[in-house]
Design an enzyme around this catalytic site. Structure first.
Site, mmCIF file in Angstrom:
data_model
loop_
_atom_site.group_PDB
_atom_site.id
_atom_site.type_symbol
_atom_site.label_atom_id
_atom_site.label_comp_id
_atom_site.label_asym_id
_atom_site.label_seq_id
_atom_site.Cartn_x
_atom_site.Cartn_y
_atom_site.Cartn_z
ATOM 1 N N SER A 276 48.831 36.100 45.112
ATOM 2 C CA SER A 276 48.374 37.151 44.222
ATOM 3 C C SER A 276 49.794 37.793 43.721
ATOM 4 O O SER A 276 50.262 37.095 42.969
ATOM 5 C CB SER A 276 47.679 38.186 45.424
ATOM 6 O OG SER A 276 47.285 39.310 44.794
ATOM 7 N N TYR A 277 50.150 38.961 44.027
ATOM 8 C CA TYR A 277 51.386 39.495 43.924
ATOM 9 C C TYR A 277 52.653 38.465 44.189
ATOM 10 O O TYR A 277 53.436 38.319 43.436
ATOM 11 C CB TYR A 277 51.721 40.949 44.270
ATOM 12 C CG TYR A 277 52.863 41.451 43.538
ATOM 13 C CD1 TYR A 277 52.531 42.391 42.614
ATOM 14 C CD2 TYR A 277 53.886 41.308 43.750
ATOM 15 C CE1 TYR A 277 53.557 43.274 42.029
ATOM 16 C CE2 TYR A 277 55.057 42.049 43.278
ATOM 17 C CZ TYR A 277 54.736 42.937 42.089
ATOM 18 O OH TYR A 277 55.852 43.660 41.702
ATOM 19 N N ASP A 402 38.030 34.291 41.597
ATOM 20 C CA ASP A 402 39.235 34.911 41.669
ATOM 21 C C ASP A 402 39.495 35.866 40.495
ATOM 22 O O ASP A 402 39.543 35.715 39.486
ATOM 23 C CB ASP A 402 40.347 33.953 41.779
ATOM 24 C CG ASP A 402 41.891 34.698 41.792
ATOM 25 O OD1 ASP A 402 42.020 35.879 42.080
ATOM 26 O OD2 ASP A 402 42.754 33.986 41.506
ATOM 27 N N HIS A 432 39.187 35.838 45.560
ATOM 28 C CA HIS A 432 40.695 36.117 45.922
ATOM 29 C C HIS A 432 41.272 35.425 47.081
ATOM 30 O O HIS A 432 42.185 35.004 47.136
ATOM 31 C CB HIS A 432 41.182 37.351 45.572
ATOM 32 C CG HIS A 432 42.601 37.452 45.202
ATOM 33 N ND1 HIS A 432 43.200 37.022 44.143
ATOM 34 C CD2 HIS A 432 43.356 38.389 45.795
ATOM 35 C CE1 HIS A 432 44.450 37.466 43.840
ATOM 36 N NE2 HIS A 432 44.716 38.368 45.058
#
Length: 715
Positions: A276-277, A402, A432
């Site tokens: 993710s981030y 996702d 995700h």
């Protein structure tokens, strides 16, 4: 033969293949011996009675203990599906052969279905001998002593894998100085008892979620001879500075990599890991060209602002749950859960939602809202401006559902072009939270939807590119992907697969779902002179995008059957298929349309419709009309003038089965997913007024609206 709990039955608790505790089940009680990360200390650590307050294990061992006696009295050998009296639905999945007590035995993995946190059982001769929990790059196996060889622990026996031969030494916090003087809180762990002058490669993670978050999942790297460096990104947790998501990650990543390489324990080789981030920061750092970054393992990475978040297609995405969760310096997961999201997302102006709902400003949200177009502020978050510098061996993992899937598509396009021989990708039937479920919103996938090898694959990748181990990863298929509908894993040397043929399906007249003439149709041929289809788009009553904002999963395969009956949704459906149609790759659409408004949104969705009429979302894409030519230089519409829109959609591999139908729908609303366009042409962030837009979709020889599908096999 049924088994009972023997006094002193001992199970080993393994975190990504490393024994960290022993669990003993005695007459309904649970005793544990926590070894931790120091090698060879088990004999010195006593067993203690485990209580609810003292259980810090990721596996719910106390709950498993309560069910173990019941499970061991069930008949697992003569059936393939078991429903234990205490609950659960288990299916025989796959066998594992191995050595137990000097003889060869076969155990079976039993996959649990319909579970939010799937914990699979492993049964050998009618006895539960192991429990397995997988995650996004980590795993837990609780295995009965002596039975390790008939569990997924067998995967860790590869002689080329780095061995768990070190203890773990926490070297503490370092405040690493960036080029502008800002200090970032950075935690370091080192293999214990390194020889004088010995240097090791580093696994590096930069996170806005707290550098100590779930650190136990990463410590296996240290036990296997890697340094581990965890860093709070700028403005988060204990790091200085202002956090503006995405903006500073290229320079901060570059400076931090250089700092790691300068340490006396570092051999100069750094690999980055995370999702993710924490995936995005890897690509941002790679775009700096820093020579010390030698490997990337990227899960479900966030992409660039106008392709992924927060301005997908020029819209303002409605993912307020994440925004609220990140409103303070420390993540507040409780902020995700509200029962009034439907009211919150209607607050206007959009820019002032935090003040009106939370009673406070969220500075980075305000800054986002102050930049309506793709200016230099947004360009600072676009690592692809420096794509030519990204030449790091990279393994990408994502899923069809996702919500940051576009980030993986962007990254793959760059790395597979720049370094094709050292890039790989795994695409599963996942959202995700990759590799954690076999069913998403009542859409089931096969038992093989969960893999047991991701953390092994992860270690092999870093062993190859940080330690130089010749383990053959570059000889393996470059792409593994899951074929929905067939529920099988496939492999390819390219993505999309080289055998995929881009095939256009053209929209034909009659797309309004609730007319007496029924749906519009799809055809392989360009339409002739056909009338347009029309609908009215009211921003105050926008078509919903089906998701639960509190779940923080924004791209799920929901059933759009009822949504498609709305008057503001145009629907185009094939005839029932006489043979299956198989697709695999990136999806896109070309839409010819006009609007009575100066600005509006367009959304195109692809669905698989079964014999009962259920319409399951496979892919979609959205664009704000003013950005049809450029995100940097918006151009408002001339009402009534036909425009061409290229809409990038999410990737998928799917079998449309015989008797199913292919469906494409067009609308202008995606409430919950993005804030409905007010249609006025004014600033999306500050506008409080709306107008109803009359929309017109064209499908004729001059304006052939169509969707492009990567077809592998067509009837």
């Amino acid at each position: 033969m049924a088994h009972t709990q023997n006094e002193g039955t001992t199970f080993g608790y393994y975190q990504s293949g490393i024994l960290v505790a022993q669990i003993r089940f005695i007459d309904g009680e649970v005793w544990d011996q926590f070894i931790g990360w120091e090698r060879g200390m088990a004999a010195d650590v006593p067993f203690t009675l485990l209580t609810e307050e003292g259980s810090g294990y990721e596996l719910p061992v106390l709950d498993l203990s309560k069910k173990l006696l019941e499970w061991n009295q069930l008949d697992w050998e003569s059936q393939d599906v078991v429903f234990p009296p205490s609950g659960g639905h288990y299916q025989r999945h796959e066998p594992i052969d191995g050595m137990v007590g000097g003889g060869e035995k076969r155990a079976w993995i039993w996959a649990i279905r319909d579970a939010a946190q799937p914990i699979d059982l492993i049964i050998c001769e009618n006895e539960v001998i192991a429990f397995v929990l997988t995650g996004r790059g980590d795993s837990v196996v609780l295995a009965k002593t002596g039975f390790e060889d008939v569990t997924p622990l067998k995967l860790w026996q590869d002689p080329l894998l780095s061995k768990a031969s070190y203890g773990v030494h926490r070297a503490g916090r370092h405040d690493v100085v960036m080029r502008d003087g800002i200090r970032l809180a950075t935690e370091v762990w080192l293999p214990a008892d390194l020889e004088a002058g010995q240097r090791v490669p580093t696994i590096f993670m930069r996170t806005p979620y707290g550098r100590m978050d779930a650190i136990f999942r990463r410590l296996p790297f240290v036990a296997r001879g890697y340094a581990l460096v965890m860093q709070d990104t700028r403005g988060r947790e204990d790091s200085e500075g202002e956090w503006v998501p995405l903006v500073h990650e290229r320079n901060d990543g570059d400076d931090s990599l250089t700092w790691i390489a300068s340490q006396d324990w570092s051999d100069g080789n750094v690999g980055m890991l995370g999702g993710s981030y924490v995936g995005y920061v890897q690509w941002a750092a790679a775009s700096s060209g820093n020579p010390h970054l030698k490997a990337i393992f990227s899960y479900v990475t966030v992409g660039t602002p106008y392709v992924d978040i927060p301005r997908k297609g020029g819209t303002i995405l409605g993912g307020l749950s994440w925004i609220f969760m990140m409103a303070e310096k420390r993540r507040n997961v409780a902020a995700l859960f509200r029962d009034d999201w439907s009211e919150v997302i209607k607050v206007r102006p959009i820019k002032e939602i935090p003040q009106k709902v939370l009673g406070k400003e969220i500075p980075f949200w305000t800054k986002w809202m102050e930049h309506p177009d793709g200016d230099e502020f947004w360009a600072m978050s676009d690592w692809k401006r420096h794509a030519e510098l990204v030449k790091v061996p990279s393994l990408l993992v994502s899923g069809w559902y996702d919500d940051n899937g576009m980030g993986t598509s962007e990254s793959w396009e760059v790395i597979s072009r720049n370094l094709p021989e050292h890039s790989r990708m795994i695409l599963g039937p996942w959202y995700h939270k990759a590799n954690t479920t076999r069913e998403i919103h009542h859409v089931p996938f096969g038992n093989n939807a969960i893999r047991y090898d991701l953390d092994v694959t992860q270690l092999r990748w870093f062993d190859r590119y940080l330690k130089g181990v010749e383990n053959g990863v570059e000889q393996e298929p470059r792409v593994e992907y899951y074929m929905v509908g067939e529920n099988q894993w496939k492999s390819s040397q390219t993505w999309p697969p080289a055998e995929a043929t881009s095939t256009s399906l053209y929209l034909r007249s009659g797309g309004r779902a609730n007319t007496s003439s029924g749906d519009g149709t799809l055809a392989l041929s360009v339409p002739g002179d056909e009338p347009e289809d029309t609908y009215d788009f009211d921003p105050l009553d926008a078509a919903p995008y089906l998701l639960d904002l509190s779940e923080n999963e924004n791209s799920v395969p929901e059933n759009y059957r009822e949504v498609e009956m709305r008057k503001d949704v145009l629907v185009y459906t094939s005839e029932p298929l006489e043979e299956e149609v198989v697709i695999a790759g990136e999806i896109s659409a070309v839409l010819y349309a006009d609007s009575s408004a100066r600005d509006t949104d367009w959304l195109v969705r692809l669905c698989d419709v079964d014999e009962e009429g259920n319409s399951i979302r496979l892919s979609d894409g959205i664009i704000c009309a003013r950005y049809r030519h450029s995100f940097e230089e918006p151009q408002l519409l001339v009402p009534g003038q036909v425009e061409r829109y290229e809409i990038r959609m999410s990737k998928i591999a799917n079998v449309f089965r015989k008797g199913h139908r292919i469906r494409v729908s067009v609308t202008s609303g995606a409430e919950n997913f993005s804030f409905p366009n007010p249609n006025t042409g004014n600033d999306l962030a500050t506008e409080t007024e709306t107008i109803v837009a009359h929309q017109r979709i064209y499908h004729n020889e001059s304006y052939p609206s169509h969707i492009k599908l990567p077809v592998l096999k067509r009837g």
